[in-house]
Design an enzyme around this catalytic site. Structure first.
Site, PDB file in Angstrom:
ATOM      1  N   LYS A   1       0.823  -1.221   0.000  1.00  0.00           N
ATOM      2  CA  LYS A   1       0.000   0.000   0.000  1.00  0.00           C
ATOM      3  C   LYS A   1       0.852   1.265   0.000  1.00  0.00           C
ATOM      4  O   LYS A   1       0.369   2.331  -0.332  1.00  0.00           O
ATOM      5  CB  LYS A   1      -0.980  -0.009   1.169  1.00  0.00           C
ATOM      6  CG  LYS A   1      -0.354   0.124   2.546  1.00  0.00           C
ATOM      7  CD  LYS A   1      -1.447   0.147   3.604  1.00  0.00           C
ATOM      8  CE  LYS A   1      -0.892   0.113   5.001  1.00  0.00           C
ATOM      9  NZ  LYS A   1       0.034   1.167   5.371  1.00  0.00           N
TER      10      LYS A   1
ATOM     11  N   THR B   1       8.943  -0.855   6.744  1.00  0.00           N
ATOM     12  CA  THR B   1       9.478  -0.023   7.824  1.00  0.00           C
ATOM     13  C   THR B   1      11.003  -0.018   7.773  1.00  0.00           C
ATOM     14  O   THR B   1      11.643   1.039   7.868  1.00  0.00           O
ATOM     15  CB  THR B   1       9.020  -0.598   9.186  1.00  0.00           C
ATOM     16  OG1 THR B   1       7.602  -0.691   9.176  1.00  0.00           O
ATOM     17  CG2 THR B   1       9.478   0.275  10.340  1.00  0.00           C
ATOM     18  N   CYS B   2      11.591  -1.186   7.630  1.00  0.00           N
ATOM     19  CA  CYS B   2      13.051  -1.330   7.699  1.00  0.00           C
ATOM     20  C   CYS B   2      13.748  -0.371   6.742  1.00  0.00           C
ATOM     21  O   CYS B   2      14.600   0.418   7.141  1.00  0.00           O
ATOM     22  CB  CYS B   2      13.406  -2.778   7.364  1.00  0.00           C
ATOM     23  SG  CYS B   2      15.135  -3.058   7.077  1.00  0.00           S
TER      24      CYS B   2
ATOM     25  N   VAL C   1      15.279  -0.359  22.366  1.00  0.00           N
ATOM     26  CA  VAL C   1      16.314  -0.227  21.328  1.00  0.00           C
ATOM     27  C   VAL C   1      16.131   1.061  20.527  1.00  0.00           C
ATOM     28  O   VAL C   1      17.084   1.841  20.348  1.00  0.00           O
ATOM     29  CB  VAL C   1      16.265  -1.446  20.377  1.00  0.00           C
ATOM     30  CG1 VAL C   1      17.252  -1.280  19.241  1.00  0.00           C
ATOM     31  CG2 VAL C   1      16.544  -2.727  21.149  1.00  0.00           C
TER      32      VAL C   1
ATOM     33  N   GLU D   1      11.817   6.153  31.330  1.00  0.00           N
ATOM     34  CA  GLU D   1      11.584   4.717  31.138  1.00  0.00           C
ATOM     35  C   GLU D   1      10.885   4.161  32.383  1.00  0.00           C
ATOM     36  O   GLU D   1      11.363   4.350  33.491  1.00  0.00           O
ATOM     37  CB  GLU D   1      12.933   4.022  30.897  1.00  0.00           C
ATOM     38  CG  GLU D   1      12.915   2.511  30.981  1.00  0.00           C
ATOM     39  CD  GLU D   1      11.933   1.844  30.009  1.00  0.00           C
ATOM     40  OE1 GLU D   1      12.031   2.095  28.803  1.00  0.00           O
ATOM     41  OE2 GLU D   1      11.059   1.095  30.480  1.00  0.00           O
TER      42      GLU D   1
ATOM     43  N   GLY E   1       6.999   1.113  22.065  1.00  0.00           N
ATOM     44  CA  GLY E   1       6.738  -0.222  21.523  1.00  0.00           C
ATOM     45  C   GLY E   1       5.936  -0.155  20.234  1.00  0.00           C
ATOM     46  O   GLY E   1       5.564   0.942  19.775  1.00  0.00           O
ATOM     47  N   ARG E   2       5.708  -1.312  19.654  1.00  0.00           N
ATOM     48  CA  ARG E   2       4.993  -1.378  18.385  1.00  0.00           C
ATOM     49  C   ARG E   2       3.897  -2.438  18.467  1.00  0.00           C
ATOM     50  O   ARG E   2       3.981  -3.358  19.282  1.00  0.00           O
ATOM     51  CB  ARG E   2       5.974  -1.690  17.244  1.00  0.00           C
ATOM     52  CG  ARG E   2       6.993  -0.570  17.060  1.00  0.00           C
ATOM     53  CD  ARG E   2       7.977  -0.855  15.966  1.00  0.00           C
ATOM     54  NE  ARG E   2       7.405  -0.874  14.646  1.00  0.00           N
ATOM     55  CZ  ARG E   2       7.210   0.185  13.868  1.00  0.00           C
ATOM     56  NH1 ARG E   2       7.535   1.389  14.298  1.00  0.00           N
ATOM     57  NH2 ARG E   2       6.701   0.062  12.650  1.00  0.00           N
TER      58      ARG E   2
ATOM     59  N   ASP F   1       6.950  -8.755  11.601  1.00  0.00           N
ATOM     60  CA  ASP F   1       6.470  -8.089  12.820  1.00  0.00           C
ATOM     61  C   ASP F   1       5.018  -8.448  13.164  1.00  0.00           C
ATOM     62  O   ASP F   1       4.641  -8.425  14.334  1.00  0.00           O
ATOM     63  CB  ASP F   1       6.547  -6.559  12.650  1.00  0.00           C
ATOM     64  CG  ASP F   1       7.958  -6.029  12.828  1.00  0.00           C
ATOM     65  OD1 ASP F   1       8.904  -6.845  12.925  1.00  0.00           O
ATOM     66  OD2 ASP F   1       8.130  -4.791  12.856  1.00  0.00           O
TER      67      ASP F   1
ATOM     68  N   HIS G   1      46.054 -11.006  15.172  1.00  0.00           N
ATOM     69  CA  HIS G   1      46.394  -9.919  16.094  1.00  0.00           C
ATOM     70  C   HIS G   1      46.902  -8.731  15.288  1.00  0.00           C
ATOM     71  O   HIS G   1      47.658  -8.926  14.343  1.00  0.00           O
ATOM     72  CB  HIS G   1      47.491 -10.380  17.046  1.00  0.00           C
ATOM     73  CG  HIS G   1      47.946  -9.285  17.978  1.00  0.00           C
ATOM     74  ND1 HIS G   1      47.191  -8.881  19.057  1.00  0.00           N
ATOM     75  CD2 HIS G   1      49.069  -8.517  17.956  1.00  0.00           C
ATOM     76  CE1 HIS G   1      47.837  -7.907  19.686  1.00  0.00           C
ATOM     77  NE2 HIS G   1      48.976  -7.661  19.040  1.00  0.00           N
TER      78      HIS G   1
END
Ligand code: FAD
Length: 461
Positions: free
Chosen positions: A34, A40-41, A181, A201, A266-267, A307, A439
């Site tokens: 749509k 989203t990403c 996050v 928070e 949140g989602r 998701d 190393h």
């Protein structure tokens, strides 16, 4: 032989990857979207935020030029250049996904899809309503931000992650509501761009889903950088909206005024107007579509991925779930395994975790030992001037098998993958510790943490 018709709703990471895999397996694929390809990403999540994070990394380094023996003039961020760069990267990658879809003969249908019946879908396209039918359907409609009912989301001072990525200027004062996050990544970005930030928070630590030690170190770093952090604190109410200011009251009685508030609490799954009521599709108590490990819903031939099926809300999980859904839809028995999913947080320094934390292992009554190595004792980290953080390894005591790891420090989001592979292949700390690591590299910290878990650290300080 006639091709099996597959319809996929949503062209984010789950949907477009499912489309490609289904096409590789010989299906005739219609992908309905749509908005814009990449979901989203690509458009308002991983890629735009990481483009900004990369700009800030360069800013950080140039500002520290003298430390590295360079004479550099004053370095100033140009926010609109950074945002333009981000938009160019997003457009370029979007063109790339379009190319992949056309190369795989996937039919892209622009419009909003909803179910009329289990295998019958109507799509509101710009040219009018269309009805399409498929033998297999994959729902990959993603998620959207959760908002609080008492916050006016349309007010210009109220931001979601999506709106934050279209800002024209850096807010002078910014409240970050929710230190998961997304909240912590935006904190890292806007703090370096000069915003004065207050984090609110409600849980007892920032990054509530992460290991306590890692979250504590990140919180200390934020505080040292002048960020105000309130944990165990709730936003009680908005006391005042002005044109360019918002005042909030916290449940500790404090009142804070800022130019913007970024709500990242949140989602929630995006199942709006999908016509799921026409199907009898089972949802869980959070509204996520219920699936089994094959990404099958309770209705035969209908799958869901990404998701929209719930935690963990990560693009690489969506990619994998999309592949598993497509394979099962086309007759290949394929299952999801969430044990070795890396979780990466692109703060400064970065965080990468995989597998079990010490607390989670103990909750499962697993006897563990732990290894830990600090970046301060690593030559490459010293050379890079990035000595904050540590690698922590969680190991099954009897077998020596690696069960999990938490890394906070430079390149943690890259380093975590070799531990994910070790867990997947059942490697032990002896095997990892015996491997000759080049190393000087940051990867040596992983070897040293494995040695530390065996009680024979070499460079531990
Ligand atoms: P989405 O990407 O949301 O795609 C779903 C698509 O379906 C959308 O394009 C939508 O328009 C479309 N759609 C919905 N309903 C319909 C309909 N009825 N008809 C047609 N189309 C429809 N994850 C990471 O792994 N790493 C990161 O660094 C990272 N950073 C992030 C930063 C931010 C700010 C945010 C918000 C998220 C981030 N994520 C990250 C999470 C990641 O973006 C999501 O997990 C991922 O996009 C989920 O993919 P999806 O395909 O399930 O859903």
């Amino acid at each position: 032989m006639e091709k099996r018709k597959v319809i996929i709703i949503g062209a984010g990471p789950a949907g477009y990857v499912a489309a490609i895999r289904a096409s590789q397996l010989g299906a005739e694929v219609t992908l309905v979207e749509k908005e814009t390809i990449g979901g989203t990403c690509l458009n308002r999540g991983c890629i735009p935020t990481k483009s900004l994070v990369s700009s800030i990394e360069v800013l950080n380094l140039t500002r520290r030029g003298e430390e590295f023996g360079l004479e550099v003039g004053e370095t100033k961020p140009n926010f609109s250049w950074m945002m333009n760069r981000k938009d160019r990267i997003v457009s370029q990658l979007r063109r790339g996904v379009h190319y992949l879809l056309s190369r795989n003969n996937i039919k892209l249908l622009q419009g909003k899809a909803s179910f009329l019946a289990p295998y019958k879908i109507k799509v509101e396209t710009p040219e009018g309503m269309k009805e399409i039918e498929g033998e297999r359907i994959i729902i990959a409609t993603g998620s959207k931000p959760i908002l609080l009912p008492f916050i006016n989301a349309d007010h210009p001072t109220v931001l979601t992650s999506e709106k934050a990525l279209t800002l024209k200027e850096v807010p002078q004062n910014l409240i970050i509501l929710g230190a998961g996050v997304i909240g912590c990544e935006f904190t890292s970005i806007f703090n370096r761009l000069g915003s004065k930030i207050t984090i609110v928070e409600m849980m007892d630590q920032i990054l509530p889903k992460e290991d306590r030690g890692v979250a504590r170190q990140m919180e200390q770093i934020f505080q040292k950088e002048g960020i105000n952090v309130f944990t165990k604190t709730k936003l009680e109410r908005i006391t005042r909206y002005q044109n360019d200011k918002i005042t909030v009251e916290l449940d500790n009685g404090k009142e804070i005024t800022a130019n913007k508030i970024l709500v990242c609490i949140g989602r929630t799954p995006y199942t709006e107007d999908l016509g799921l009521e026409n199907l009898g599709l089972e949802l869980d108590d959070k509204g996520n579509i219920k699936v089994n490990e094959r990404m099958e819903t309770n209705i035969k031939g209908i799958y869901a991925a990404g998701d929209v099926v719930g935690e963990p809300l990560l693009a690489h999980v969506a990619f994998k779930e999309g592949i598993v859904a497509a394979e099962n839809a086309l007759g290949i028995d394929s299952k999801m395994n969430y044990n070795t999913i890396p979780h990466c947080i692109f703060t400064f320094p970065q965080i990468g975790t995989v597998g079990l934390t010490a607390d989670a292992a103990r909750e499962k009554d697993i006897r563990i030992k732990m290894g830990r190595f600090s970046f301060a004792a690593n030559g490459k980290a010293q050379a890079m001037g990035e000595t904050r953080g540590f690698v922590q390894m969680i190991v099954e005591e009897d077998s020596g098998k690696i069960l999990g790891a938490q890394i906070i420090g430079p390149q943690a989001t890259e380093l975590i993958h070799e531990i994910a592979l070790s867990i997947k292949w059942g490697a032990t700390v002896e095997e990892l510790g015996n491997l000759p690591y080049a190393h000087p590299t940051l990867s040596e910290t992983v070897m040293e943490a494995a040695l530390s878990a065996q009680g024979k650290p070499i460079h531990s300080i």
